[in-house]
Design an enzyme around this catalytic site. Structure first.
Site, PDB file in Angstrom:
ATOM      1  N   LEU A 337       0.824  -1.209   0.000  1.00  0.00           N
ATOM      2  CA  LEU A 337       0.000   0.000   0.000  1.00  0.00           C
ATOM      3  C   LEU A 337       0.856   1.255   0.000  1.00  0.00           C
ATOM      4  CD1 LEU A 337      -2.608  -1.003   2.706  1.00  0.00           C
ATOM      5  CD2 LEU A 337      -3.057  -0.728   0.280  1.00  0.00           C
ATOM      6  N   GLY A 338       2.011   1.158   0.607  1.00  0.00           N
ATOM      7  CA  GLY A 338       2.833   2.364   0.698  1.00  0.00           C
ATOM      8  C   GLY A 338       4.145   2.068   1.373  1.00  0.00           C
ATOM      9  N   GLY A 343       9.025   1.941   7.365  1.00  0.00           N
ATOM     10  CA  GLY A 343       8.914   0.597   6.823  1.00  0.00           C
ATOM     11  C   GLY A 343       7.864   0.537   5.733  1.00  0.00           C
ATOM     12  N   ASP A 457       4.370  14.681  13.440  1.00  0.00           N
ATOM     13  CA  ASP A 457       4.428  14.473  12.001  1.00  0.00           C
ATOM     14  C   ASP A 457       3.031  14.549  11.384  1.00  0.00           C
ATOM     15  OD1 ASP A 457       5.673  14.159   9.626  1.00  0.00           O
ATOM     16  OD2 ASP A 457       5.992  12.002   9.800  1.00  0.00           O
TER      17      ASP A 457
END
Ligand code: NAG
Ligand code: NAG
Ligand code: NAG
Ligand code: NAG
Ligand code: NAG
Ligand code: NAG
Ligand code: NAG
Length: 636
Positions: A337-338, A343, A457
């Site tokens: 997915l990404g 990670g 973030d």
């Protein structure tokens, strides 16, 4: 054999890293950018540095002397944030700089608000200066003293004197509202001109300060070095002209220090070759060296400790999966997915068919115990606007987290849509709902039961949308799951989306890092959500001359009747204004000026009439965009 070669490689890397690390801060920190300057300003070089770089060039000068560029190409020095001075000129030969107070510049009738905040700055007055003493709003005053006509207020008058030459026999401090001392240059004041007529011109010319070597830089400079500041070590360092970096001074005379650095380089190379030899030897004699291999096995013992730790801490609130279960769940990591600094993220299915996202963390140094502690604390958070952690995996160095799957992916693709058919822009109502949800989620994290959780973030790619477009904050607590070397402090060196990072996070001149740093990122994000509707992105605006928040500020300044976009309803326009005003409050430069998240929620939910337009936000963020702070840019 592969495993062995890998260990050798690691060993090699480790030995070379550590030997060079003690003498070499980092390659980027040894080359300071030459000829940096703002469009209309003086060259910025040692002891000054440009603090909007990415990473900031803080290592290139005295920590206190960071400069920034402002809108129209001027150079700005803001000793404490909010108190800004134009830097008109820097004279490197005479160690002096000329400053003009930002508040009073270009004014026909300037009203100074403060004197120069020296604090602990390594700066002092030049003999070229002279002090003026202003008394504002005096309700009583002796007759015959000329007053400043343009600063009178009702019956009150304001006065200016050369400092120390006030009309005697009258208590000015007592009879006036405020006294401010302003420094100007002597040559701007003539004896016969009358101060009242000259002060405005003099203030616009500015004043001169000289810099001195700070105590920590004196030794370095005395040994022909250039003094800087290591953002990683958080201390003053000395760059020597042989290319080496020392902690206080360049040793000896030049010849011997070059010799020394050659010796050091020699040692590093020798160390590297030695390590390689040892690896080769170890490999050839591996059978005879079984004991060493068994030492590696000892690592497994540590796992046992963790097992014991988990047992002793009673049942965990979430499920623990084995690595093979994780593999099965993700169909052998078949559908990615990404990806981010932490990670990779894969799509998976639980045995009951419900879809999940599995984040496989990069191996980090931290021990398993910390991981468990952190996972437990994350799993105890439960809020509709925070992504739900279902389980985790910890097997040796293999760590993974299992989350609810969010079918609409991240907010990022909707506000920076490349494909309007698959990711159409969200409606204003939906954007508002999302902004509110994220604010509530953050408020929950900041409120904390025992400790506040800071996200550090917040940005569109870390906001996930479920099938109903309900926003969920993800990746929180990630900063802690990263190894220590990837903490906030090293954000400078790391990569991340700098547009969202609060000024105090990248430049300590702006104050301490706190939950208000998240508020800043949140503000930038909702402004971008609004801006996204006009295809203006934070990144794009940095490349042009306009500063994105200023561009957006203009809109609220002009008044409530102008629609942000054509064809908006009255209600939509109100939503848009609310988001802009709340966003602008959140990105105030000084952390204490930013509202807490609870107030932001009120702003978004309350009536538009109760919102005050905030002061124009002042500072830029660092310019570059593609930077990862240890995490980032992944979907989960
Ligand atoms: C800045 O530095 C460059 C190169 O050292 C020099 O040519 C230029 O004149 C300087 N500009 C100013 C404004 O001092
Ligand atoms: C205001 O004054 C400063 C310093 O004198 C100057 O650099 C700047 O260009 C002026 N700004 C405007 C908008 O005139
Ligand atoms: C001006 O005032 C400052 C303190 O505000 C003082 O340090 C400085 O010496 C004064 N300069 C002159 C020329 O009196
Ligand atoms: C004088 O006081 C009034 C009311 O407090 C204020 O509005 C005005 O700005 C003051 N004038 C100066 C020059 O400080
Ligand atoms: C001090 O003030 C007096 C008038 O009050 C004036 O005549 C004199 O020139 C002033 N001194 C200086 C150095 O300007
Ligand atoms: C006049 O000055 C006094 C303080 O000296 C202040 O309290 C008052 O508000 C001022 N009045 C006006 C009309 O500015
Ligand atoms: C520091 O590292 C850089 C790049 O790795 C290298 O070019 C430089 O020579 C090193 N300096 C010292 C003193 O080792």
């Amino acid at each position: 054999m592969l495993k062995f070669a890998f260990l050798c490689a690691l060993f090699l890397l480790f030995t070379t890293r550590t030997t060079s690390g003690s003498h070499n801060i980092s390659s980027s920190e040894t080359t300071c950018p030459a000829n940096k300057r703002c469009k209309n300003g003086p060259n910025i070089s040692y002891p000054f540095w440009f603090s909007q770089g990415s990473p900031p060039d803080q290592y290139c000068g005295y920590p206190e002397l960071g400069l920034i560029c402002y809108d129209n190409g001027n150079t700005i020095f803001a000793p404490p944030p909010g108190l800004n001075y134009y830097v008109k000129d820097i004279d490197y030969a005479s160690h002096s700089l000329k400053l003009v107070d930002f508040d009073t510049a270009n004014k026909t009738c300037p009203r100074a608000l403060h004197k120069f905040p020296f604090g602990n700055l390594p700066l002092s007055h030049s003999p070229l200066n002279l002090n003026l003493s202003f008394y504002y709003n005096c309700s009583q005053y002796p007759s015959g003293v000329p007053s400043i006509k343009c600063l009178s207020s009702g019956l009150n008058e304001s006065f200016v004197f050369l400092m120390g030459n006030e009309t005697k026999g009258f208590d000015w401090l007592r009879n006036c509202q405020e006294n401010v001392v302003v420094t100007v240059m002597k040559d701007q004041i003539t004896a016969d001109g009358g101060l009242v007529n000259q002060f405005a011109g003099a203030m616009d010319e500015g004043f001169v300060l000289e810099w001195q070597t700070t105590a920590s830089c004196a030794q370095c400079e005395a040994s022909n070095g250039v003094c800087g500041y290591s953002t990683t070590k958080k201390e003053t360092v000395c760059f020597c002209n042989d290319g080496s970096t020392r902690s206080n001074k360049c040793q000896g005379e030049e010849g011997s220090s070059t010799g020394l650095s050659r010796l050091i380089i020699g040692l590093i190379i020798a160390g590297g070759i030695g390590a390689l030899l040892i690896c080769i030897l170890l490999y050839s004699f591996r059978r005879k060296l079984k004991p060493i291999v068994s030492e590696i096995r000892q690592a497994k013992e540590i796992d046992k400790d963790i097992e014991a730790f988990i047992r002793n801490n009673g049942p965990l609130p979430i499920k623990r999966y084995s690595y093979s279960e994780i593999k099965k769940m993700t169909n052998c990591f078949g559908s990615k997915l990404g990806q981010g600094g932490y990670g990779q993220v894969y799509k998976g299915n639980l045995s009951n068919k419900s879809p999940v996202a599995v984040k496989v963390l990069n191996a980090s140094k931290g021990n398993g115990e910390e991981f468990i502690n952190e996972v437990v604390s994350i799993s105890r958070t439960s809020h509709v606007n925070i992504v739900n952690l279902l389980g985790f995996c910890l097997e040796g160095k293999k760590k993974a987290l299992v989350y609810d799957f969010m079918s609409n992916g991240s907010l990022e693709k909707f506000i920076r849509s490349n494909n309007l058919e698959t990711d159409p822009p969200l409606s204003w109502k939906r954007l508002h709902h999302i902004a509110e949800g994220i604010a509530k989620g953050l408020e929950y994290l900041h409120r904390g039961c025992n400790t506040r959780i800071l996200h550090f973030d917040i940005k569109p790619s870390n906001i996930l949308l479920d099938k109903n477009f309900c926003p969920k904050i993800s990746d929180f607590g990630m900063a802690k799951l990263c190894s220590n070397t990837q903490s906030i402090i090293s954000m400078y060196g790391a990569r991340g989306t700098v547009g969202y990072i609060a000024p105090e996070v990248w430049n300590r001149n702006f104050g301490g890092v706190s939950y208000k740093s998240d508020v800043y990122s949140y503000g930038m994000m909702i402004l971008e959500m609004v801006g996204g509707r006009q295809n203006i992105s934070i990144q794009a605006s940095h490349s042009s001359e306009t500063y994105f928040p200023h561009w957006i500020y203009k809109h609220v300044e002009v008044g409530s009747n102008v629609a942000w976009q054509e064809g908006m309803t009255k209600e939509e326009n109100e939503i848009c204004r609310k988001m802009i005003i709340a966003g602008l409050w959140c990105i105030q430069t000084v952390p204490s000026d930013r509202p807490p998240m609870s107030r932001v929620v009120e702003m978004l939910e309350g009536s538009i009439d109760q919102l005050q337009i905030p002061p124009k936000p002042f500072i830029f963020s660092p310019i570059k965009s593609e930077v990862d702070i240890c995490s980032t840019s992944s979907c989960y």
